[in-house]
Design an enzyme around this catalytic site. Sequence first.
Site, PDB file in Angstrom:
ATOM      1  N   GLY A   9      15.309  60.989  16.858  1.00 40.41           N
ATOM      2  CA  GLY A   9      15.765  59.623  17.107  1.00 40.41           C
ATOM      3  C   GLY A   9      16.480  59.049  15.904  1.00 40.41           C
ATOM      4  O   GLY A   9      17.066  59.767  15.098  1.00 40.41           O
ATOM      5  N   ARG A  10      16.399  57.716  15.748  1.00 41.82           N
ATOM      6  CA  ARG A  10      17.130  57.033  14.676  1.00 41.82           C
ATOM      7  C   ARG A  10      16.826  57.625  13.307  1.00 41.82           C
ATOM      8  O   ARG A  10      17.725  57.816  12.496  1.00 41.82           O
ATOM      9  CB  ARG A  10      16.786  55.536  14.676  1.00 41.82           C
ATOM     10  N   ASN A  97       4.713  56.351  13.050  1.00 40.39           N
ATOM     11  CA  ASN A  97       3.793  55.230  12.818  1.00 40.39           C
ATOM     12  C   ASN A  97       2.564  55.364  13.695  1.00 40.39           C
ATOM     13  O   ASN A  97       2.377  54.619  14.654  1.00 40.39           O
ATOM     14  CB  ASN A  97       4.498  53.902  13.098  1.00 40.39           C
ATOM     15  N   SER A 123       9.216  54.990   5.433  1.00 41.99           N
ATOM     16  CA  SER A 123       9.978  53.747   5.482  1.00 41.99           C
ATOM     17  C   SER A 123      11.394  54.011   4.979  1.00 41.99           C
ATOM     18  O   SER A 123      11.612  54.858   4.118  1.00 41.99           O
ATOM     19  CB  SER A 123       9.314  52.677   4.606  1.00 41.99           C
ATOM     20  N   GLY A 125      14.173  53.339   7.465  1.00 40.63           N
ATOM     21  CA  GLY A 125      14.975  53.040   8.641  1.00 40.63           C
ATOM     22  C   GLY A 125      16.298  53.786   8.678  1.00 40.63           C
ATOM     23  O   GLY A 125      16.417  54.922   8.229  1.00 40.63           O
ATOM     24  N   LYS A 175       1.058  52.864   5.099  1.00 39.07           N
ATOM     25  CA  LYS A 175       2.262  52.445   5.824  1.00 39.07           C
ATOM     26  C   LYS A 175       1.960  51.275   6.763  1.00 39.07           C
ATOM     27  O   LYS A 175       2.783  50.368   6.943  1.00 39.07           O
ATOM     28  CB  LYS A 175       2.846  53.618   6.614  1.00 39.07           C
ATOM     29  N   HIS A 178       1.887  48.282   4.614  1.00 34.57           N
ATOM     30  CA  HIS A 178       3.293  48.044   4.245  1.00 34.57           C
ATOM     31  C   HIS A 178       3.995  47.243   5.333  1.00 34.57           C
ATOM     32  O   HIS A 178       4.695  46.255   5.064  1.00 34.57           O
ATOM     33  CB  HIS A 178       3.970  49.399   4.023  1.00 34.57           C
ATOM     34  N   ASN A 179       3.804  47.637   6.588  1.00 35.18           N
ATOM     35  CA  ASN A 179       4.478  46.945   7.682  1.00 35.18           C
ATOM     36  C   ASN A 179       3.900  45.553   7.909  1.00 35.18           C
ATOM     37  O   ASN A 179       4.614  44.622   8.288  1.00 35.18           O
ATOM     38  CB  ASN A 179       4.388  47.771   8.966  1.00 35.18           C
ATOM     39  N   GLU A 182       5.534  43.465   5.413  1.00 40.39           N
ATOM     40  CA  GLU A 182       6.920  43.277   5.870  1.00 40.39           C
ATOM     41  C   GLU A 182       7.005  42.121   6.868  1.00 40.39           C
ATOM     42  O   GLU A 182       7.912  41.286   6.795  1.00 40.39           O
ATOM     43  CB  GLU A 182       7.395  44.577   6.514  1.00 40.39           C
ATOM     44  N   TYR A 183       6.042  42.047   7.785  1.00 41.35           N
ATOM     45  CA  TYR A 183       6.013  40.945   8.749  1.00 41.35           C
ATOM     46  C   TYR A 183       5.979  39.608   8.015  1.00 41.35           C
ATOM     47  O   TYR A 183       6.683  38.658   8.367  1.00 41.35           O
ATOM     48  CB  TYR A 183       4.771  41.045   9.645  1.00 41.35           C
TER      49      TYR A 183
END
Length: 306
Positions: A9-10, A97, A123, A125, A175, A178-179, A182-183
């Site tokens: 994927g991405r 994730n 991380s 993206g 992680k 970490h997210n 990030e929020y």
Amino acid sequence: MKLAMIGLGRMGANMVRRLSRDGHELVVYDVDDTVANNLDGELSTVEAAGSLTGVLNELPTPRVIWMMVPHQYVDDTIAKLRDGGLAQGDILVDGGNSNFHQTKARGERLAEDGIEYVDCGTSGGVWGLENGYSLMVGGSDVAVRHITPILKSLAPDDDKGWGHVGPVGAGHYVKMVHNGIEYGMMQAYAEGFDLMASKDEFNLDMRQISHIWQHGSVVRSWLLDLVANALEQDVALSGLSDWVDDSGEGRWTVQDSIDQAIPTPVLTLALQMRFASRQNPSYAGRMLNAMRAGFGGHAIKPADGE
């Protein structure tokens, strides 16, 4: 080193490209064989496999298989690999994730058959191809040492942006937090810009302010860079809806804070504000979506009528 990448994927496809640039050989597989075949044609060190069994057959032992699949499909992928011949000494890496509780359980089950399980919080993206990925790695010393050349190639530098943070489950736990952070950071930017955009008295230019803050300010960051980029394209962010999704890790972070009785009011409220975005339209919601699209290429619900 020769390894497999499952899930293109991405992030998965770009990780293949970065590894290939650094001389690694890869066997690649995706449920959409077109993606795998395209990478095969694009990169001389990449070979597409038509099945998970085919992946295993093309690798030297001990085999290194890196999964970049959504957490909902990890168990199914592991089961198919085991049916296909995953064996003692092989190393299976989950770079997605996944919930750290599930990661620990998977590691324990695989260890019974002598299969090494490594969880790698990843991380970076859609920007990781050029800038490198931040890698938070959990697993045994033996397994992590074996895949270190891969980690160094994916990271921003040999000794920067990656680390072995603990046993199986630790990588995904770090992680997850970490997210959650990030929020909170994203919510702070979104609320601040929303406040300024609403101050009609001063007619503030959001583009100008974002660029001022990019240089010398204590709030400068990559997220702010993404805000500035989005505002350059459309200061009103009119092409975005304010319905903000959450991918799960924010919820897991908040749940862990409850389990440990550790107060995380900022992270918790940031998650709750994403829920609120699905009820009340706001500029802040559109700002959050601009950042999500910028760093992760996440699918964003368009504004009504778009």
